[in-house]
Write an enzyme that holds these catalytic residues in place. Structure first.
Site, short mmCIF file in Angstrom:
data_model
loop_
_atom_site.label_atom_id
_atom_site.label_comp_id
_atom_site.label_asym_id
_atom_site.label_seq_id
_atom_site.Cartn_x
_atom_site.Cartn_y
_atom_site.Cartn_z
CG ASN A 184 -0.23 -0.07 2.51
OD1 ASN A 184 0.46 0.86 2.87
ND2 ASN A 184 -0.36 -1.19 3.23
CG ASP A 244 -7.33 -5.16 5.78
OD1 ASP A 244 -6.86 -5.15 6.93
OD2 ASP A 244 -7.92 -4.18 5.27
CE LYS A 256 8.88 -11.87 -13.76
NZ LYS A 256 9.56 -11.37 -14.94
CG PHE A 273 -3.44 6.07 12.65
CD1 PHE A 273 -2.80 5.86 13.85
CD2 PHE A 273 -3.19 7.23 11.93
CE1 PHE A 273 -1.92 6.80 14.36
CE2 PHE A 273 -2.31 8.18 12.43
CZ PHE A 273 -1.67 7.96 13.64
CE LYS A 279 -11.82 1.23 9.93
NZ LYS A 279 -11.03 1.91 8.93
CE LYS A 324 -9.93 -2.54 13.35
NZ LYS A 324 -8.83 -2.66 12.42
N1 CTP Z 1 -5.14 -2.78 11.52
C1 CTP Z 1 -4.51 -3.88 12.05
N2 CTP Z 1 -4.55 -5.08 11.41
C2 CTP Z 1 -5.20 -5.20 10.24
C3 CTP Z 1 -5.85 -4.09 9.69
C4 CTP Z 1 -5.78 -2.88 10.35
O1 CTP Z 1 -3.88 -3.77 13.12
N3 CTP Z 1 -5.25 -6.39 9.63
C5 CTP Z 1 -5.09 -1.51 12.26
C6 CTP Z 1 -4.36 -0.38 11.55
O2 CTP Z 1 -3.00 -0.34 11.94
C7 CTP Z 1 -5.12 0.85 12.02
C8 CTP Z 1 -6.53 0.34 12.27
O3 CTP Z 1 -6.42 -1.08 12.42
O4 CTP Z 1 -4.63 1.36 13.24
C9 CTP Z 1 -7.52 0.64 11.19
O5 CTP Z 1 -6.99 0.26 9.95
P1 CTP Z 1 -7.80 0.54 8.60
O6 CTP Z 1 -6.98 0.03 7.46
O7 CTP Z 1 -8.25 1.97 8.57
O8 CTP Z 1 -9.09 -0.30 8.81
P2 CTP Z 1 -9.45 -1.82 8.71
O9 CTP Z 1 -9.68 -2.35 10.08
O10 CTP Z 1 -8.48 -2.57 7.86
O11 CTP Z 1 -10.86 -1.74 8.00
P3 CTP Z 1 -11.23 -1.24 6.52
O12 CTP Z 1 -10.04 -1.59 5.66
O13 CTP Z 1 -12.44 -2.02 6.20
O14 CTP Z 1 -11.48 0.23 6.62
#
Ligand code: CTP
Length: 410
Positions: free
Chosen positions: A213, A282, A292, A327, A341, A345
């Site tokens: 990302n 995710d 490859k 975040f 969230k 969480k």
């Molecule tokens: N986070 C995490 N582990 C994951 C995904 C996210 O610890 N697998 C944490 C990130 O570091 C951040 C928070 O969760 O502090 C929110 O991450 P974000 O990417 O905004 O949200 P997601 O929970 O992944 O949900 P979505 O992608 O559906 O918005």
């Protein structure tokens, strides 16, 4: 922590004196007031005039000056300083400091510094001189004193042509050590252990490709730096990033979400605060192949993905005394999604931003965020540097922590 601080720089006679000049310049840019004390040997490498001009203050070079700036100058300078930094510190100066000698202006000032103020020693010398038992004994003696801090020299090519441990660290790193030492002595996060995650995780598809990302790590690294400068103990778990590593942090480099998960869970039981600035992948490929992947004739290519653990969710489930900060990088319905969230969480605070907004989000030096606490209170911050955002987050964490547990013992 450097802004407004009074820093007394003691310069002794080594080739690394040139780095001390840049240290002064950087300290002043950070808002500190700097005065310089030089040994006579140091003046053989550069003139006091250079330090006078760059520090914008008179330079003390002798106990016997005809027109000293202050009466009993060594005492007045010791009273004035918030910290004494000796950089470079030669083997000779280390020996004198370890044994209480006061035969020049630098060692006399050092002896006059009260135990309540920090003294940061940055040794720089030939590697054999550094490794010598006498030097090591002297440095250990200094480290044994409550207010002395010693920065380890770096390994590398030395002025004498040999290679080994003895190089003065780069000016930027010395400034960071000064900042962290001041934080440790005067900071409001002393005694707090903070886990920060930064940058994006990567999931390998094959040896040349990965799912990643746009996160640069700038926000997480700024939080680590801000926390260190306020005296916290910091572990930084980071995905790949081009940011310069904060030299006072305990840094754990990871690539995948699983690696970040393992690193975070290992330290979680002992930390006070977790700030999860990392952008975590995710999903990961169902299969990572060792060769490859070659282009096929077919116009379509399917990649089957498995869900990764949600690290923050897992930390929320295991939460005991920790303050948990997440975040939320959103592109729409920022507050609504961020609040969801917090609940999902089990967070104490979330830092929400619209990553599509100019001046916010990935790979820029500024951010525009909203801080939302578990009661739903929203604090909107204007556009500011990521370092300033980091300090605002830490201010908020501190207010939550004090609110929940009362003031901790320093
Ligand atoms: N986070 C995490 N582990 C994951 C995904 C996210 O610890 N697998 C944490 C990130 O570091 C951040 C928070 O969760 O502090 C929110 O991450 P974000 O990417 O905004 O949200 P997601 O929970 O992944 O949900 P979505 O992608 O559906 O918005």
């Amino acid at each position: 922590m450097l802004n407004g601080k009074k820093i007394l720089l003691g310069v002794s006679g080594g080739i690394a004196v040139y780095k001390a000049v840049e240290v002064v310049s950087r300290l002043r840019k950070a808002g500190a007031e700097v005065r310089v004390v030089m040994t006579e040997n140091a003046t053989k490498f550069v003139t006091p005039m250079l330090f006078k001009e760059i520090s914008n203050n008179p330079v003390a070079v002798s106990l016997w000056a005809d027109n000293p700036e202050f009466y009993a100058e060594h005492i007045k300078l010791a009273e004035w300083a918030d910290i004494l930094v000796v950089a470079p510190a030669t083997a000779n100066v280390c020996a004198k400091l370890a044994n209480g000698f006061a035969d020049d202006i630098l060692t006399s000032v050092a002896l006059a510094i009260p135990e309540t103020k920090p003294i940061l020693i940055c040794p720089a010398m030939n590697c054999d001189m550094y490794a010598n038992v006498a030097t090591q004994e002297n440095l250990n003696k200094l480290l044994g004193r409550e207010n002395y801090f010693v920065v380890e020299p770096e390994d590398g090519l030395l002025a004498c042509g040999t290679s080994g441990k003895g190089r003065l660290p780069e000016p930027m790193d010395i400034v960071e050590h000064i900042d962290a030492t001041l934080g440790e002595c005067y900071g409001d996060l002393v005694g707090r252990y903070i886990l920060v995650t930064a940058a994006g995780t990567r999931e390998n598809i094959d040896p040349v490709r990965f799912i990643g990302n746009r996160s640069s790590g700038k926000m997480g690294y700024a939080i680590a730096r801000a926390a260190l400068s306020r005296g916290a103990l910091v572990t930084l778990v980071t995905g790949p990033s081009c940011e310069i590593t904060p030299c006072e942090a305990n840094v754990i480099n990871v690539e995948s979400t699983q690696e970040m998960y393992d690193a975070c869970l290992a330290v979680y039981p002992v930390v006070d605060v977790v700030i999860k600035a990392a952008a975590v992948a995710d999903y990961r490929p169902h299969k990572t192949v060792s060769q490859k992947i070659k282009k096929e004739k077919d116009d379509k290519f399917n990649l089957l993905l498995d869900k990764n653990p949600d690290i923050l969710y897992e930390l929320g489930q295991r939460k005991k005394k920790q303050i948990l900060v997440g975040f939320a990088a959103e592109t729409t319905k920022v507050v609504e999604y961020a609040k969801a969230k917090i609940v999902k969480k089990n967070l104490d605070l979330i830092v929400a931003n619209d990553v599509t907004q100019a001046g916010a989000g990935f790979n820029v030096d500024t951010n525009i965020v909203k801080l939302i606490d578990a009661k739903g209170k929203v604090t909107e911050l204007t556009e500011m540097s990521k370092l300033d955002v980091a300090h605002k987050i830490l201010d908020k964490v501190l207010s939550l922590e004090l609110g929940s547990y009362g003031k901790k013992q320093r």
